[in-house]
Design a protein around this motif. Structure first.
Motif, mmCIF file in Angstrom:
data_model
loop_
_atom_site.group_PDB
_atom_site.id
_atom_site.type_symbol
_atom_site.label_atom_id
_atom_site.label_comp_id
_atom_site.label_asym_id
_atom_site.label_seq_id
_atom_site.Cartn_x
_atom_site.Cartn_y
_atom_site.Cartn_z
ATOM 1 N N HIS A 1 6.377 10.319 4.112
ATOM 2 C CA HIS A 1 4.877 10.684 4.689
ATOM 3 C C HIS A 1 4.147 9.922 3.469
ATOM 4 O O HIS A 1 4.485 10.238 2.361
ATOM 5 C CB HIS A 1 4.589 12.189 4.789
ATOM 6 C CG HIS A 1 3.310 12.579 5.486
ATOM 7 N ND1 HIS A 1 2.150 12.431 5.063
ATOM 8 C CD2 HIS A 1 3.242 12.895 6.803
ATOM 9 C CE1 HIS A 1 1.394 12.325 5.779
ATOM 10 N NE2 HIS A 1 2.044 12.878 7.075
ATOM 11 N N THR A 2 2.988 9.643 4.213
ATOM 12 C CA THR A 2 2.061 8.772 3.289
ATOM 13 C C THR A 2 1.713 9.764 2.100
ATOM 14 O O THR A 2 1.541 9.357 0.745
ATOM 15 C CB THR A 2 0.868 8.182 3.847
ATOM 16 O OG1 THR A 2 1.578 7.287 4.938
ATOM 17 C CG2 THR A 2 -0.014 7.468 2.993
ATOM 18 N N ALA B 1 5.404 4.218 2.330
ATOM 19 C CA ALA B 1 5.756 5.207 3.112
ATOM 20 C C ALA B 1 6.602 5.098 4.361
ATOM 21 O O ALA B 1 7.849 5.584 4.473
ATOM 22 C CB ALA B 1 4.648 6.158 3.383
ATOM 23 N N HIS B 2 6.282 3.977 4.960
ATOM 24 C CA HIS B 2 7.016 3.629 6.175
ATOM 25 C C HIS B 2 8.307 2.894 5.642
ATOM 26 O O HIS B 2 9.409 3.425 6.443
ATOM 27 C CB HIS B 2 6.042 2.288 6.878
ATOM 28 C CG HIS B 2 6.729 1.653 8.106
ATOM 29 N ND1 HIS B 2 6.700 2.614 9.170
ATOM 30 C CD2 HIS B 2 7.251 0.485 8.155
ATOM 31 C CE1 HIS B 2 7.554 1.910 10.070
ATOM 32 N NE2 HIS B 2 7.856 0.571 9.555
ATOM 33 N N SER C 1 0.888 -1.316 0.022
ATOM 34 C CA SER C 1 -0.005 -0.051 0.144
ATOM 35 C C SER C 1 0.766 1.351 0.038
ATOM 36 O O SER C 1 2.117 1.255 0.289
ATOM 37 C CB SER C 1 -0.888 0.081 1.088
ATOM 38 O OG SER C 1 -0.030 0.236 2.310
ATOM 39 N N GLN C 2 0.376 2.456 -0.171
ATOM 40 C CA GLN C 2 1.049 3.679 -0.171
ATOM 41 C C GLN C 2 1.609 3.705 1.149
ATOM 42 O O GLN C 2 2.676 4.293 1.425
ATOM 43 C CB GLN C 2 0.209 4.874 -0.570
ATOM 44 C CG GLN C 2 0.100 4.927 -1.820
ATOM 45 C CD GLN C 2 -0.953 6.388 -2.414
ATOM 46 O OE1 GLN C 2 -1.533 6.837 -1.634
ATOM 47 N NE2 GLN C 2 -0.684 6.271 -3.741
ATOM 48 N N GLU C 3 0.971 3.420 2.210
ATOM 49 C CA GLU C 3 1.078 3.700 3.548
ATOM 50 C C GLU C 3 2.466 2.692 4.154
ATOM 51 O O GLU C 3 3.491 3.242 4.630
ATOM 52 C CB GLU C 3 0.145 3.028 4.575
ATOM 53 C CG GLU C 3 -1.078 4.207 4.584
ATOM 54 C CD GLU C 3 -1.954 3.896 3.538
ATOM 55 O OE1 GLU C 3 -2.171 3.075 2.655
ATOM 56 O OE2 GLU C 3 -2.946 4.778 3.118
#
Length: 112
Positions: free
Chosen positions: A33-34, A27-28, A22-24
């Protein structure tokens, strides 16, 4: 405005989805940042080379994969070949071998 941010964003999205992230999650992994990942994928941000490097590392791909063979003329042979290569790069080696066999069959059929 250049199409480069949009092209890079599309490649980031393809690699991310191919990895099942996922984008999240991306990002992690990239320590970004997402919202920023979403903006990169949509081509809304001119990313720094450092940020793009973080994304490439998080995706487990060489940085140059995001920049390789970017051509803006859709009627050129280089553009068409680069699109084929880009699509195949995100597939598994097994899928790539299947596509190669299919390509061989299609070329043999066309040459009849």
């Amino acid at each position: 405005m250049s199409d480069l941010p949009k092209l890079i964003g599309e490649r980031i999205r393809k690699y991310r989805k191919a990895k099942g992230l996922s984008q999240e999650e991306l990002a992690h992994l990239a320590n970004l940042h997402t919202t920023y990942i979403g903006q990169l994928e949509r081509g809304e941000k001119n990313a720094t080379l450092g940020s793009v490097e973080k994304v490439a590392n998080a995706l487990g791909i060489p940085l140059e994969n995001l920049f390789r063979s970017i051509h803006s003329n859709p009627d050129s042979q280089e553009y068409t070949l680069s699109r084929i290569v880009t699509r195949l790069q995100t597939r598994s080696i097994e899928d790539q071998k299947i596509f190669l066999k299919l390509l061989d069959l299609l070329l043999d059929w066309k040459d009849l």
